[in-house]
Design an enzyme around this catalytic site. Structure first.
Site, PDB file in Angstrom:
ATOM      1  N   CYS A 123     -35.786   6.613 -66.926  1.00 45.62           N
ATOM      2  CA  CYS A 123     -36.633   5.564 -66.339  1.00 45.62           C
ATOM      3  C   CYS A 123     -37.467   4.846 -67.380  1.00 45.62           C
ATOM      4  CB  CYS A 123     -37.565   6.181 -65.297  1.00 45.62           C
ATOM      5  SG  CYS A 123     -36.754   7.177 -64.049  1.00 45.62           S
TER       6      CYS A 123
ATOM      7  N   HIS B  55     -19.001  -8.468 -24.081  1.00 45.09           N
ATOM      8  CA  HIS B  55     -18.785  -7.213 -23.353  1.00 45.09           C
ATOM      9  C   HIS B  55     -18.181  -6.181 -24.302  1.00 45.09           C
ATOM     10  CE1 HIS B  55     -18.183  -4.659 -19.848  1.00 45.09           C
ATOM     11  NE2 HIS B  55     -16.997  -4.344 -20.342  1.00 45.09           N
TER      12      HIS B  55
ATOM     13  N   ASP C 117     -16.983  -9.244 -14.965  1.00 42.74           N
ATOM     14  CA  ASP C 117     -16.298  -9.127 -16.254  1.00 42.74           C
ATOM     15  C   ASP C 117     -14.818  -9.503 -16.128  1.00 42.74           C
ATOM     16  OD1 ASP C 117     -18.728  -8.138 -17.194  1.00 42.74           O
ATOM     17  OD2 ASP C 117     -18.138  -6.059 -16.869  1.00 42.74           O
TER      18      ASP C 117
END
Length: 907
Positions: free
Chosen positions: A712, A112, A148
């Site tokens: 790169c 919950h 609950d």
């Protein structure tokens, strides 16, 4: 995990949360003997059901468990047959009978999303925010016959941030930590250590699901309470207020702590004072005179707009015409009728072009109206944007009133006096043609690597910002002027953008220098210079994108024609690295825009500033709003959401191979979006003894140390023929001693700081690894003893093929050299190709036959012969193997952002 106790589990529930709990429990070694979930919807299984079915776990999809309050016997018997020892209920929307809840040996546990006993019920997260709780959290509890109310097994909590929403709370804490907690709770049960702590009644509360009818905002209260009400109802059901007589739903609330920006007053029913429409949204004032800001508004017809555009043309209902304007509208109707003589009556819905009008008719229409109404700023392209009579009249009236002018761009700058100029740097997200803070208000520091100082704070984009940017780009593509624009006009805008970049090149280069550590002279020539060239190159392609005609012969008589159309893809995402911030932006976005797409771009988190300055220039160039959106922030958040987003059709990425693999996976799973990847490299450079040694040394050093090695295609490994090896190394070391390391803004500096501290630390560790493995460190290998993130240019020799530094990329100023035997061409080729990468390569030799032989056999997307780093905007660039696929630059780059449609006609 194997040593722990295990249980047979029944999972009762649904959703992605349930799926992740299921996966976690199986990884922990528990056996899921049955999954009980909801039926398929529209032929699609719930995520929990989908993953369980794939694993072969029994899956039951009962539409209900009870009828008129009584358990359905056959459903209960099917459940009992699986033999579960514990029911696990991560998220369940069905009513489960107590006979099922209590049946297993250990009973049932439920998740919950609140700190029970507070906020029992189905809207716990919403009420946590509505009531202004300072703590949020979740409970795992034992199910009982109450709502609950069962005993607590475990609880966890987190702070509620001032601008948290239901989504941010859930994504940041309740979802990831809740999954872990459910797995932990099951293990506690299995080990006999699970507590049962009764819930106290003190502090208990139950709140029902909010409905639209009772979600109206009470504006006669402090600003924070208004803010909490709005964010607690966002997105469902949506808090609303009455503005100018009509209900308007408010989304994206943010508390304003500083001064309130100026804006246009707007009456809001029940407010203590009028609101303000500003460049960032709607500002509302509480009864305490403090302010909050609302980003988006939704009208009763479902249309949603940025709040900042409330008074802008096209964002509200049609304008009401005055009597004089109605007379003008009728005169325009007569002009339309004179041109569209084939149409009996000009209705409001009559479409100018569908009624047969051509381009000459457009000119005639514009000129006739200008003749009747001198001074109205009407252009040919306006007719293409408002093709029905009603749309045209509305557009004309707004022009006549002066309401249809472009909104002036409002930019908040971080300023810095440096390099003989005052830099003015935007630092906010750029979405839908405006600069604005991240929705959650978060920022982060961007740092100058020269001295480690903070340049400024930059907006830290959230998932919600990504969604807004994508929505903006989608609307710009589908409904905006960009998609309707003549290709040549699109090219004209890109040329204008390149011209503006050139006008601001010194400013852009200075920002590159302080934000990325690029040497200013290199930034001016390459980082910025090549970016300008790239936009000019692709601007020229805009009106040259063509399909083909194809003869076909599958039918008689052969009166058929097939032709192909090259079409833009739609919304594209671009994720760029930190080594060339502006140039990588240009390489990808120029081709993307030339093809007619719109884009959302994420710059590297550590180098966002040139991308945001570029955004400012796009507005000045006239690029329509929404076409370009730029979101600074983290790759894990912004980049991941771009990969997952269902409305994005293409993602272009430059970065590491591991991240590229993750992006490719996410793009496939989400909506199979097109991908191009420029990834890691370990580019080999082969130096033969018959080369021009002076040139080989000079170019060899450039291949490694260009842009501080943050390149790169840097030569990650040099193979030097044995007979010249020692002389080659001697000359390299001599040249290194001449290199000036220092402030990148100093025009005489050769070598600036590494991009950021974490990268510098990795380089030092890389060099330490090389030494430990037995390579010979000739020079360098350490951080320079001065403030900032400077690394000594480094040379390693005696590098053997098995070593870490022979296989892995440093992405820094580290030359890794290996010998090869004289004359052993095939041997060195085999070693050069013995890598999973294939981005670039090079060879130095005077023997053209040897050069061509080697170039044909090197497994790399680019081969340089007797040169290096010689890229050009017209030459395609991209890798092989795990260096990625797809091309930047050249004509081939356009095809990465186009799709081919075949059309067959019988005539």
């Amino acid at each position: 995990a194997k040593l722990q106790n295990k249980l047979n589990l029944a999972l009762i529930g649904q959703s992605l949360f349930g799926q992740e709990v299921y996966t976690g429990l199986r990884k922990q070694g528990h056996k899921v003997v049955g999954v009980f979930t909801v039926p398929d919807k529209d032929g699609k299984a719930d995520p929990l059901a989908a993953v369980a079915e794939k694993d072969g776990t029994p899956v039951f999809k009962f539409p209900r468990w009870r009828v008129k309050g009584e358990p359905i016997a056959e459903v209960v018997e099917a459940y009992k047959a699986v033999g579960a020892e514990l029911n696990v209920m991560p998220f369940c929307s069905q009513f489960i009978p107590m006979t099922v809840i209590n049946y297993p040996k250990h009973g049932s546990i439920i998740y919950h999303p609140s700190i029970l006993p507070k906020h029992r019920g189905a809207s716990a997260i919403n009420w946590t925010l509505i009531e202004g709780d300072k703590k949020a959290g979740f409970s795992v509890f034992w199910a009982d016959d109450g709502l609950d109310t069962g005993p607590i097994l475990l609880q966890k909590e987190c702070d509620v941030e001032p601008n948290d929403t239901v989504d941010t709370l859930y994504n940041r804490f309740l979802f990831p930590e809740g999954i872990k907690a459910m797995v932990e709770a099951v293990q506690l049960v299995a080990d006999g250590k699970a507590p049962r702590i009764p819930q106290p009644e003190e502090g208990a509360s139950y709140e029902g699901i909010q409905k639209k009818s009772n979600a109206k905002v009470n504006l006669d209260q402090p600003a924070e309470a208004i803010h909490n009400w709005i964010r607690g109802h966002d997105k469902v059901p949506g808090a609303w207020a009455v503005i100018q007589g009509q209900p308007v739903t408010l989304y994206g609330s943010l508390m304003l702590n500083g001064s309130v920006p100026g804006g246009r007053p707007l009456e809001v029913e029940g407010a203590s004072q009028p609101g303000l429409i500003t460049s960032s949204g709607l500002v509302l004032f509480g009864s305490d005179s403090k302010a909050l800001q609302v980003r988006s508004l939704q009208f009763e017809d479902g249309k949603m707009i940025p709040a900042a555009r409330y008074f802008s043309p096209g964002d509200t209902t049609s304008v009401e015409l005055t009597e004089e304007e109605k007379k003008m509208a009728e005169e325009i109707r007569v002009i339309w009728k004179g041109i569209l003589s084939n149409v009996n009556v000009i209705e409001d819905t009559t479409d100018f072009f569908k009624s047969g009008a051509a381009s000459m008719d457009v000119v005639r229409l514009v000129e006739e109206i200008k003749e009747k109404c001198a001074g109205v700023p009407l252009q040919n392209e306006d007719v293409y944007m408002a093709t029905s009579f009603q749309e045209f009249v509305q557009m004309f009236v707004r022009r006549l009133r002066g309401e249809d002018q472009e909104e002036e761009l409002v930019v908040s700058y971080a300023t810095k006096d440096i390099n003989n100029m005052t830099l003015k740097m935007p630092y906010q997200c750029f979405i839908d043609g405006r600069f604005e803070d991240a929705e959650n208000g978060k920022t982060y520091d961007t740092v100058n690597p020269t001295d480690g100082s903070v340049i400024c704070k930059v907006s830290f984009a959230s998932v919600a910002d990504v969604d807004r940017a994508v929505a903006s780009a989608k609307q710009a593509f589908e409904d905006g002027p960009w998609g309707k624009m003549n290709q040549r006009d699109r090219g004209r805008l890109l040329y204008r953008l390149a011209d503006l970049m050139e006008e601001h090149q010194e400013e852009l280069a200075t920002i590159e220098a302080i934000d990325s550590g690029a040497v200013y002279t290199l930034a001016l020539k390459t980082h910025v210079g090549m970016s300008i060239q790239t936009f000019r190159y692709f601007a020229g392609w805009c009106d040259k994108i063509q399909g083909t005609t194809i003869p076909i012969n599958q039918a008689r008589p052969n009166r058929n024609l097939t032709f192909t159309r090259k079409e833009p893809l739609g919304v594209c995402a671009i994720v760029i690295p930190w080594n060339y911030p502006l140039m990588m932006l240009a390489w990808k976005s120029a081709a993307c825009l030339a093809a007619g797409n719109t884009l959302v771009l994420k710059p590297a988190q550590v180098t966002p500033l040139t991308a945001l300055k570029f955004a400012e220039l796009t507005v000045k160039a006239g690029i329509p709003k929404g076409v370009i959106n730029i979101l600074p922030g983290s790759g894990g958040l912004v980049g991941q959401r771009l990969s997952d987003h269902p409305d994005i059709r293409k993602l272009g990425f430059t970065g590491s191979t591991p991240i590229g693999k993750q992006i490719m996976k996410s793009c496939a799973v989400s909506n199979l979006k097109k991908v191009s990847l420029e990834l890691g490299g370990k580019s080999p450079l082969i130096v033969f003894s018959d080369c021009d040694l002076d040139k080989a040394v000079r170019m060899g050093m450039s291949s490694v140390y260009f842009n501080k090695g943050e390149n790169c295609i840097a030569a990650g490994r040099l193979f030097v023929e044995e007979s010249i090896h020692d002389e080659f190394i001697r000359r390299v070391v001599e040249e290194i001693k001449k290199m000036k390391i220092g402030d990148p803004l100093d025009r005489s500096t050769d070598h600036g700081p590494q991009n950021h501290k974490a990268h510098l630390d990795k380089l030092v560790e890389y060099c330490e690894t090389g030494v430990k493995e037995g390579a010979t460190l000739i020079c360098g290998g350490k951080q320079v003893n001065r403030p900032g993130y400077f690394m000594e240019p480094t040379v390693f020799t005696d590098v053997e093929d098995h070593m870490f530094i022979a296989k892995e990329e440093s992405f820094g100023p580290v030359m890794v050299v290996s010998k090869f035997k004289d004359g052993d061409v095939d041997g060195v080729l085999s070693r050069a190709n013995d890598t999973e990468f294939g981005l670039a390569s090079g060879v130095f030799t005077r023997d053209i036959n040897k050069a061509m032989y080697v170039s044909e056999r090197l497994e790399a997307g680019t081969v340089f012969i007797n040169t290096y780093n010689k890229t050009d905007v017209a030459a395609p660039f991209g890798g092989f193997k795990q260096s990625g696929f797809g091309k930047d630059l050249g004509e081939e780059a356009l095809h990465e952002y186009l799709r081919t449609k075949a059309v067959t006609v019988e005539y």
